[in-house]
Design a protein around this motif. Structure first.
Motif, PDB file in Angstrom:
ATOM      1  N   MET A 166       0.850  -1.173   0.000  1.00 55.31           N
ATOM      2  CA  MET A 166       0.000   0.000   0.000  1.00 55.31           C
ATOM      3  C   MET A 166       0.900   1.242   0.000  1.00 55.31           C
ATOM      4  O   MET A 166       1.826   1.337   0.787  1.00 55.31           O
ATOM      5  CB  MET A 166      -0.896  -0.012   1.233  1.00 55.31           C
ATOM      6  N   PRO A 167       0.646   2.202  -0.874  1.00 62.38           N
ATOM      7  CA  PRO A 167       1.486   3.398  -0.916  1.00 62.38           C
ATOM      8  C   PRO A 167       1.316   4.245   0.346  1.00 62.38           C
ATOM      9  O   PRO A 167       0.270   4.233   0.973  1.00 62.38           O
ATOM     10  CB  PRO A 167       0.970   4.144  -2.151  1.00 62.38           C
ATOM     11  N   GLU A 168       2.371   4.928   0.688  1.00 61.29           N
ATOM     12  CA  GLU A 168       2.342   5.772   1.883  1.00 61.29           C
ATOM     13  C   GLU A 168       1.533   7.039   1.627  1.00 61.29           C
ATOM     14  O   GLU A 168       1.472   7.539   0.507  1.00 61.29           O
ATOM     15  CB  GLU A 168       3.759   6.147   2.293  1.00 61.29           C
ATOM     16  N   ILE A 169       0.929   7.539   2.692  1.00 61.89           N
ATOM     17  CA  ILE A 169       0.211   8.809   2.634  1.00 61.89           C
ATOM     18  C   ILE A 169       1.258   9.919   2.675  1.00 61.89           C
ATOM     19  O   ILE A 169       2.107   9.949   3.556  1.00 61.89           O
ATOM     20  CB  ILE A 169      -0.750   8.956   3.836  1.00 61.89           C
ATOM     21  N   THR A 170       1.193  10.797   1.716  1.00 64.11           N
ATOM     22  CA  THR A 170       2.193  11.866   1.660  1.00 64.11           C
ATOM     23  C   THR A 170       1.777  13.032   2.553  1.00 64.11           C
ATOM     24  O   THR A 170       0.620  13.173   2.931  1.00 64.11           O
ATOM     25  CB  THR A 170       2.365  12.393   0.226  1.00 64.11           C
ATOM     26  N   ARG A 171       2.745  13.834   2.851  1.00 67.59           N
ATOM     27  CA  ARG A 171       2.522  15.038   3.652  1.00 67.59           C
ATOM     28  C   ARG A 171       1.533  15.967   2.957  1.00 67.59           C
ATOM     29  O   ARG A 171       0.680  16.580   3.591  1.00 67.59           O
ATOM     30  CB  ARG A 171       3.866  15.726   3.860  1.00 67.59           C
ATOM     31  N   ASP A 172       1.629  16.060   1.622  1.00 61.15           N
ATOM     32  CA  ASP A 172       0.713  16.911   0.862  1.00 61.15           C
ATOM     33  C   ASP A 172      -0.718  16.388   0.929  1.00 61.15           C
ATOM     34  O   ASP A 172      -1.667  17.170   0.979  1.00 61.15           O
ATOM     35  CB  ASP A 172       1.156  17.015  -0.598  1.00 61.15           C
ATOM     36  N   GLU A 173      -0.880  15.067   0.926  1.00 59.30           N
ATOM     37  CA  GLU A 173      -2.223  14.495   1.048  1.00 59.30           C
ATOM     38  C   GLU A 173      -2.826  14.783   2.418  1.00 59.30           C
ATOM     39  O   GLU A 173      -4.015  15.084   2.531  1.00 59.30           O
ATOM     40  CB  GLU A 173      -2.184  12.988   0.792  1.00 59.30           C
ATOM     41  N   VAL A 174      -2.004  14.708   3.462  1.00 58.13           N
ATOM     42  CA  VAL A 174      -2.476  15.037   4.808  1.00 58.13           C
ATOM     43  C   VAL A 174      -2.873  16.511   4.866  1.00 58.13           C
ATOM     44  O   VAL A 174      -3.914  16.864   5.432  1.00 58.13           O
ATOM     45  CB  VAL A 174      -1.411  14.717   5.877  1.00 58.13           C
ATOM     46  N   ALA A 175      -2.076  17.375   4.265  1.00 55.20           N
ATOM     47  CA  ALA A 175      -2.399  18.800   4.236  1.00 55.20           C
ATOM     48  C   ALA A 175      -3.714  19.043   3.496  1.00 55.20           C
ATOM     49  O   ALA A 175      -4.539  19.860   3.920  1.00 55.20           O
ATOM     50  CB  ALA A 175      -1.262  19.586   3.597  1.00 55.20           C
ATOM     51  N   HIS A 176      -3.922  18.331   2.397  1.00 56.66           N
ATOM     52  CA  HIS A 176      -5.165  18.473   1.637  1.00 56.66           C
ATOM     53  C   HIS A 176      -6.374  18.005   2.460  1.00 56.66           C
ATOM     54  O   HIS A 176      -7.409  18.673   2.492  1.00 56.66           O
ATOM     55  CB  HIS A 176      -5.072  17.686   0.329  1.00 56.66           C
ATOM     56  N   LEU A 177      -6.248  16.862   3.130  1.00 57.99           N
ATOM     57  CA  LEU A 177      -7.320  16.369   3.982  1.00 57.99           C
ATOM     58  C   LEU A 177      -7.619  17.333   5.122  1.00 57.99           C
ATOM     59  O   LEU A 177      -8.778  17.588   5.461  1.00 57.99           O
ATOM     60  CB  LEU A 177      -6.972  14.986   4.545  1.00 57.99           C
ATOM     61  N   LEU A 212       1.729  13.211  11.342  1.00 61.22           N
ATOM     62  CA  LEU A 212       0.501  12.488  11.023  1.00 61.22           C
ATOM     63  C   LEU A 212       0.597  11.617   9.779  1.00 61.22           C
ATOM     64  O   LEU A 212      -0.076  10.584   9.694  1.00 61.22           O
ATOM     65  CB  LEU A 212      -0.661  13.468  10.862  1.00 61.22           C
ATOM     66  N   ALA A 213       1.402  11.995   8.807  1.00 61.12           N
ATOM     67  CA  ALA A 213       1.476  11.229   7.560  1.00 61.12           C
ATOM     68  C   ALA A 213       1.838   9.764   7.809  1.00 61.12           C
ATOM     69  O   ALA A 213       1.132   8.864   7.335  1.00 61.12           O
ATOM     70  CB  ALA A 213       2.445  11.890   6.585  1.00 61.12           C
TER      71      ALA A 213
END
Length: 99
Positions: free
Chosen positions: A1-12, A28-29
């Motif tokens: 499973m791909p890791e959650i990126t810092r940018d994705e956490v920021a978007h969420l 949090l990522a």
């Protein structure tokens, strides 16, 4: 499973209107990645033979019969409101125009 990126956490966080610091985003990522991996591992173990349940034993909810009773008039319902407008509660705006 791909890791959650810092940018994705920021978007969420932006979608949820949560203000996170740079350190919180970095922290949090990896945690979200671990959570998603844990859910995936449980899903992999799930069997078609076992029905999904929310409780280990069956539960029965007790419902009362619906009985129609007279309700409040709009004037009665709004009588204690600090501000009203066109038979509605008037409240201050909490969201901006950005969305």
């Amino acid at each position: 499973m791909p890791e959650i990126t810092r940018d994705e956490v920021a978007h969420l966080a932006d979608l949820a209107r949560i203000d996170l610091s740079e350190e919180e985003l970095d922290h949090l990522a990896p945690q979200l990645t671990v959570i998603l991996e844990s859910v995936a591992s449980i899903s992999a173990v799930a069997s078609e033979e076992i029905p999904p349940t929310s409780h280990a034993i069956p539960l029965t909810n007790v419902f009362r019969d619906d009985v129609v009773v007279p309700g409040l008039t709009p004037e009665e319902a709004l009588s204690g409101a600090p501000a009203t407008e066109e038979q509605r509660f008037s409240v201050p705006r909490i969201l901006g125009d950005e969305q």
